[in-house]
Scaffold this active site. Structure first.
Site, PDB file in Angstrom:
ATOM      1  N   ARG A   1       0.835  -1.216   0.000  1.00  0.00           N
ATOM      2  CA  ARG A   1       0.000   0.000   0.000  1.00  0.00           C
ATOM      3  C   ARG A   1       0.870   1.267   0.000  1.00  0.00           C
ATOM      4  O   ARG A   1       0.573   2.248   0.679  1.00  0.00           O
ATOM      5  CB  ARG A   1      -0.943   0.036   1.202  1.00  0.00           C
ATOM      6  CG  ARG A   1      -1.960  -1.081   1.256  1.00  0.00           C
ATOM      7  CD  ARG A   1      -2.967  -0.991   0.107  1.00  0.00           C
ATOM      8  NE  ARG A   1      -4.091  -1.886   0.343  1.00  0.00           N
ATOM      9  CZ  ARG A   1      -4.110  -3.179   0.018  1.00  0.00           C
ATOM     10  NH1 ARG A   1      -3.056  -3.726  -0.594  1.00  0.00           N
ATOM     11  NH2 ARG A   1      -5.162  -3.918   0.269  1.00  0.00           N
TER      12      ARG A   1
ATOM     13  N   SER B   1     -10.175  -0.386   3.698  1.00  0.00           N
ATOM     14  CA  SER B   1      -9.403  -0.622   4.928  1.00  0.00           C
ATOM     15  C   SER B   1      -8.848   0.706   5.417  1.00  0.00           C
ATOM     16  O   SER B   1      -8.224   1.436   4.643  1.00  0.00           O
ATOM     17  CB  SER B   1      -8.221  -1.544   4.651  1.00  0.00           C
ATOM     18  OG  SER B   1      -8.662  -2.781   4.188  1.00  0.00           O
TER      19      SER B   1
ATOM     20  N   GLU C   1      -4.203   3.993   6.275  1.00  0.00           N
ATOM     21  CA  GLU C   1      -3.977   3.826   4.836  1.00  0.00           C
ATOM     22  C   GLU C   1      -4.343   5.092   4.051  1.00  0.00           C
ATOM     23  O   GLU C   1      -3.601   5.489   3.163  1.00  0.00           O
ATOM     24  CB  GLU C   1      -4.841   2.646   4.347  1.00  0.00           C
ATOM     25  CG  GLU C   1      -4.119   1.668   3.483  1.00  0.00           C
ATOM     26  CD  GLU C   1      -5.081   0.752   2.763  1.00  0.00           C
ATOM     27  OE1 GLU C   1      -5.720   1.192   1.803  1.00  0.00           O
ATOM     28  OE2 GLU C   1      -5.184  -0.409   3.170  1.00  0.00           O
TER      29      GLU C   1
HETATM   30  N1  EPU Z   1     -10.770 -10.225  11.029  1.00  0.00           N
HETATM   31  C1  EPU Z   1     -11.443 -10.264  12.230  1.00  0.00           C
HETATM   32  N2  EPU Z   1     -12.309  -9.267  12.543  1.00  0.00           N
HETATM   33  C2  EPU Z   1     -12.536  -8.237  11.710  1.00  0.00           C
HETATM   34  C3  EPU Z   1     -11.870  -8.164  10.476  1.00  0.00           C
HETATM   35  C4  EPU Z   1     -10.966  -9.183  10.156  1.00  0.00           C
HETATM   36  O1  EPU Z   1     -11.254 -11.182  13.029  1.00  0.00           O
HETATM   37  O2  EPU Z   1     -13.341  -7.368  12.049  1.00  0.00           O
HETATM   38  C5  EPU Z   1      -9.859 -11.318  10.657  1.00  0.00           C
HETATM   39  C6  EPU Z   1     -10.507 -12.167   9.551  1.00  0.00           C
HETATM   40  O3  EPU Z   1     -11.322 -13.161  10.066  1.00  0.00           O
HETATM   41  C7  EPU Z   1      -9.279 -12.748   8.874  1.00  0.00           C
HETATM   42  C8  EPU Z   1      -8.238 -11.661   9.032  1.00  0.00           C
HETATM   43  O4  EPU Z   1      -8.702 -10.799  10.072  1.00  0.00           O
HETATM   44  O5  EPU Z   1      -8.832 -13.895   9.536  1.00  0.00           O
HETATM   45  C9  EPU Z   1      -7.994 -10.863   7.752  1.00  0.00           C
HETATM   46  O6  EPU Z   1      -9.223 -10.338   7.260  1.00  0.00           O
HETATM   47  P1  EPU Z   1      -9.563 -10.273   5.686  1.00  0.00           P
HETATM   48  O7  EPU Z   1      -9.216 -11.555   5.032  1.00  0.00           O
HETATM   49  O8  EPU Z   1     -10.935  -9.738   5.544  1.00  0.00           O
HETATM   50  O9  EPU Z   1      -8.528  -9.264   5.082  1.00  0.00           O
HETATM   51  P2  EPU Z   1      -7.917  -7.909   5.674  1.00  0.00           P
HETATM   52  O10 EPU Z   1      -6.517  -8.180   6.105  1.00  0.00           O
HETATM   53  O11 EPU Z   1      -8.835  -7.321   6.672  1.00  0.00           O
HETATM   54  C10 EPU Z   1      -6.868  -7.136   3.399  1.00  0.00           C
HETATM   55  C11 EPU Z   1      -6.783  -5.844   2.649  1.00  0.00           C
HETATM   56  C12 EPU Z   1      -8.079  -5.589   1.888  1.00  0.00           C
HETATM   57  C13 EPU Z   1      -8.276  -6.727   0.905  1.00  0.00           C
HETATM   58  C14 EPU Z   1      -8.326  -8.047   1.699  1.00  0.00           C
HETATM   59  C15 EPU Z   1      -8.366  -9.239   0.788  1.00  0.00           C
HETATM   60  C16 EPU Z   1      -5.295  -4.394   3.868  1.00  0.00           C
HETATM   61  C17 EPU Z   1      -5.151  -3.244   4.794  1.00  0.00           C
HETATM   62  N3  EPU Z   1      -6.533  -4.757   3.563  1.00  0.00           N
HETATM   63  O12 EPU Z   1      -7.897  -6.981   4.381  1.00  0.00           O
HETATM   64  O13 EPU Z   1      -7.924  -4.393   1.143  1.00  0.00           O
HETATM   65  O14 EPU Z   1      -9.468  -6.573   0.170  1.00  0.00           O
HETATM   66  O15 EPU Z   1      -7.134  -8.196   2.508  1.00  0.00           O
HETATM   67  O16 EPU Z   1      -7.151  -9.357   0.131  1.00  0.00           O
HETATM   68  O17 EPU Z   1      -4.289  -4.945   3.436  1.00  0.00           O
HETATM   69  C18 EPU Z   1      -8.290  -2.043   1.195  1.00  0.00           C
HETATM   70  O18 EPU Z   1      -7.060  -1.910   1.185  1.00  0.00           O
HETATM   71  O19 EPU Z   1      -9.063  -1.050   1.203  1.00  0.00           O
HETATM   72  C19 EPU Z   1      -8.854  -3.379   1.250  1.00  0.00           C
HETATM   73  C20 EPU Z   1     -10.162  -3.592   1.408  1.00  0.00           C
END
Ligand code: EPU
Length: 364
Positions: A164, A258, A360
């Site tokens: 990012r 995010s 971000e």
């Molecule tokens: N989780 C929780 N509670 C929450 C949110 C997440 O326990 O409220 C846990 C989920 O269960 C999972 C882990 O955290 O085990 C990761 O969550 P998720 O797979 O939804 O992905 P993320 O790390 O929250 C990242 C990117 C997203 C992208 C997704 C899929 C960043 C900051 N965010 O989210 O990007 O769509 O992976 O690849 O890297 C964005 O940048 O705007 C964005 C949406």
């Protein structure tokens, strides 16, 4: 070049924060930028480049001249033995562009379907989702130097992509340490924040297409559909379905995706965090470091559904801050409320886990 005064910015930021641009200039071509720079009033004025407004928090009326990038067009510009080189104008909607590439038979961007924003903003924060980042498909971009008016081209190394992150997010002093030899139109090595206006981006979409799988949400879809070798179109459909289920649609609830980056810690730090809570969601990286799920950290501090004024933490994904009052009535969250909420989250995660979350979006 179209110059407008006192322009409401609510429709131009996906948080739908109410604010005005004192001056907004629509940029549809490189010639428009050059006309702007030659203007005796606008040329020397400070400027802010606005893409799709999907990664900004506006904290008040914007005094720098807002340059709204509306350079359009998409085309196959070249073919190599390995890839289709596809180009899009910076003002094109990202998701529409992804859809178009698939319709044309050039897969490769499907994992990044439905990311809000424009093509021109996509390299700025090296957008990514479900195992693919922009830098994996990037070929080069054209930008205009806002000081000299010169058009220049950057390759991936010169964009200094990180998680990012890119050269476009850093000012001169910070980037000089990070960017190995990015030379802009004969100038010294520089960070390009507030300096470059991206006009066109080119992508190299591999002819030997291979699905990028391995992400939990996608694996789940494969199991549901009893499918081991999905097509690009299937991945696209699944990514759209997962995002629609998990993430708020900015057209309905204002948000900037995010709000924080997933932090990276050392293996020793991770041991300390696991001691604080063994359930912490973490991923081992190739270099030995460990990435933590910021959404989980925030969630486990009890933030889901909490609010400051009209700014809130999304109920289904704690990493996303939302504008609960988004609408045209002006009763929505202010940028100040969003930032107060963000700071309270940072403090509570820091106190519990010793980790400082990094936002971000760009704060304007
Ligand atoms: N989780 C929780 N509670 C929450 C949110 C997440 O326990 O409220 C846990 C989920 O269960 C999972 C882990 O955290 O085990 C990761 O969550 P998720 O797979 O939804 O992905 P993320 O790390 O929250 C990242 C990117 C997203 C992208 C997704 C899929 C960043 C900051 N965010 O989210 O990007 O769509 O992976 O690849 O890297 C964005 O940048 O705007 C964005 C949406």
């Amino acid at each position: 070049m179209l110059v407008e005064k006192n322009v409401p910015l609510q429709p131009y930021n996906t948080f739908h924060i109410v604010a005005k641009a004192q001056t907004l200039v629509r940029i549809a071509s490189v010639a428009d930028v050059q006309t702007l720079l030659a203007d005796p009033d606008l040329g020397p004025a400070p400027k802010f480049v606005l893409g799709g407004g999907s990664n900004i928090v506006i904290t008040g009326d914007v005094k720098p001249v807002v340059l709204k990038v509306e350079v359009m067009g998409r085309a196959l510009v070249r073919e190599t033995s390995k890839a289709f080189i596809v180009e899009a104008g910076a003002g094109e909607n990202w998701h529409d562009f992804v859809t178009w590439t698939l319709d044309q038979g050039y897969p490769g961007l499907e994992n990044m379907a439905l990311i809000p924003g424009t093509v021109g903003a996509s390299p700025v924060q090296n957008v990514g989702a479900y195992g693919v980042e922009l830098q994996d498909r990037f070929e080069s971009l054209d930008a205009v130097d806002l000081q000299t008016g010169q058009l220049f081209t950057l390759n991936a190394a010169q964009c200094a992509f990180g998680y990012r992150d890119s050269v476009f997010k850093h000012g001169a002093s910070m980037a000089a340490a990070r960017v190995a030899g990015a030379q802009v139109a004969g100038h010294q090595t520089l960070g390009l924040k507030d300096r470059a206006l991206i006009v066109r981006v080119r992508f190299a979409l591999p002819k030997a297409w291979k699905a990028v799988l391995g992400y939990a949400d996608i694996e789940k879809k494969m199991a549901e559909h009893d499918c081991t070798e999905p097509t690009a179109r299937q991945i696209y459909d699944w990514v759209c379905a997962v995002r629609r289920a998990k993430l708020p649609d900015p057209a309905v609830i204002g948000n900037a995706g995010s709000f924080f980056k997933n932090p990276t810690v050392t293996a020793e730090q991770c041991v300390d965090i696991i001691a604080r809570d063994p359930k912490v969601v973490h991923y081992k990286m190739d270099d030995g470091s460990v990435k933590l799920a910021a959404g989980w950290l925030i969630d486990s501090c009890g933030w889901k559904g909490k609010s400051v004024g009209q700014a809130g933490v999304y109920e289904k994904q704690a990493l996303v801050l939302v504008n609960r009052g988004a609408g045209t009535d002006g009763n929505g969250a202010t940028g100040g409320e969003v930032m107060t909420l963000a700071k309270a989250i940072q403090t509570s995660v820091y106190e519990r886990f010793g980790i400082l979350l990094e936002p971000e979006p760009v704060v304007v």
